[in-house]
Scaffold this motif. Structure first.
Motif, PDB file in Angstrom:
ATOM      1  N   ARG A   1     -33.248  17.402 -38.636  1.00  0.00           N
ATOM      2  CA  ARG A   1     -33.845  18.300 -39.626  1.00  0.00           C
ATOM      3  C   ARG A   1     -35.225  17.837 -40.083  1.00  0.00           C
ATOM      4  NH1 ARG A   1     -29.588  15.929 -42.609  1.00  0.00           N
ATOM      5  NH2 ARG A   1     -30.267  14.607 -44.351  1.00  0.00           N
TER       6      ARG A   1
ATOM      7  N   ARG B   1     -38.866  19.146 -38.749  1.00  0.00           N
ATOM      8  CA  ARG B   1     -39.601  20.288 -39.300  1.00  0.00           C
ATOM      9  C   ARG B   1     -40.936  19.859 -39.888  1.00  0.00           C
ATOM     10  NH1 ARG B   1     -34.711  22.802 -42.871  1.00  0.00           N
ATOM     11  NH2 ARG B   1     -34.515  20.564 -43.303  1.00  0.00           N
TER      12      ARG B   1
ATOM     13  N   GLY C   1     -33.916  17.692 -32.283  1.00  0.00           N
ATOM     14  CA  GLY C   1     -34.504  18.698 -33.165  1.00  0.00           C
ATOM     15  C   GLY C   1     -35.333  19.673 -32.341  1.00  0.00           C
TER      16      GLY C   1
END
Length: 317
Positions: free
Chosen positions: A153, A156, A89
């Protein structure tokens, strides 16, 4: 020890909504793997002797692990097939020293196979990293399990270096961490290196009226601009988090007060009285910082959420 035990109990209760209830204890491996902490410490020490950036990497890795699904070693998992793992990420692509955890796991498996989780190894290695750089030591609660899910994801959720104080407060409070924990854990930035991308927003095109963040000390801003020009193409360009970037101390807080911190999120600590007072407290007393940092690390590292003990830290069983 009684104080730390009481703190651990309150931490575990505090995190019950976030965790999945793995019971932690200081003597978890006393009978099943009594030499585990010594073995891990030796691996971390040897790696640090060869590469002084290892301690900062391990401390950051532990923080990034705990803030996603709890301290479950999910940051250690490799991407596989169509699943992009946490380590790939955007906030984690600069993480390194995964090999140190692999080496520690291999060494631990020799003396007690199938017993010690990768999440515990990472938590212990992070403590060792602080000690090796001159910081305080503490008893690490143990008994974490390793998670089976790792998704890029979800990174974040990590607080970005550009966030403001309300966003920081929300991120930490969602994990049962206080404003005091926020300021103390931020002190981990006394170790390590930052790439230009993390503070570029403060030195180029800051807003419609200022090219440079006016809260930055002018001479410091000028030095950052010389390191990170606007059209910088150097992949590894950046600067140390503070001049003593391989020593765990309270210089970080002194720099914030001098308007010489790198990140917007660090300058944000001066925007409300509560966190500003804590910055001043830790800047004037290394002892006060060390004490709170230890307490906050125990709280953060007590967020659990895994299900198994991995044989290989990079893949689920």
């Amino acid at each position: 020890m009684a104080f730390v035990a009481a703190l651990l109990l309150s931490s575990v209760l505090y995190f019950s909504a976030f965790s999945q209830g793995n019971a932690l204890s200081f003597n978890y491996y006393t009978k099943t793997c009594p030499d585990v902490e010594y073995v891990i410490a030796q691996v971390v020490r040897k790696a640090t002797m060869k590469d002084k950036t290892v301690p900062a990497a391990l401390l950051r890795m532990h923080f990034h692990d705990c803030f996603i699904r709890g301290c479950d070693g999910s940051v250690l998992l490799n991407s596989k097939g169509g699943n992009k793992a946490e380590k790939d990420g955007p906030p984690n692509v600069s993480l390194h020293a995964f090999y140190v955890i692999d080496s520690a796991k291999k060494a631990v498996e020799v003396i007690c196979p199938g017993i010690v989780s990768c999440a515990d190894i990472l938590a212990l290695a992070a403590r060792d990293a602080v000690v090796l750089t001159g910081g305080p030591t503490w008893e690490v609660p143990k008994g974490r399990k390793d998670g089976k899910i790792s998704q890029a994801r979800e990174t974040r959720q990590l607080p970005a270096p550009t966030v403001n104080i309300s966003q920081l407060q929300q991120s930490f409070s969602q994990r049962g961490l206080s404003m005091e924990d926020l300021v103390a854990l931020s002190g981990g930035h006394t170790l390590g290196f930052s790439h230009c991308s993390s503070f570029q927003n403060r030195i180029h095109n800051f807003n419609s009226t200022h090219d440079i963040d006016p809260t930055l000390h002018p001479s410091f801003a000028a030095s950052l601009k010389s390191i990170c020009p606007i059209n910088n193409k150097a992949k590894n360009a950046g600067t140390n988090m503070d001049p003593s970037s391989t020593t765990f101390d309270n210089t970080y807080y002194k720099l914030i007060l001098q308007k010489k911190s790198l990140f917007s999120s660090e300058q944000a600590l001066l925007t409300i009285p509560r966190t500003k007072d804590l910055v001043s407290k830790y800047a004037s007393s290394k002892k006060a910082f060390n004490t709170t940092f230890v307490n906050s690390m125990i709280k953060m590292s007590s967020i659990t959420g895994g299900q198994e003990v991995r044989k290989d830290c990079r893949v689920v069983n």
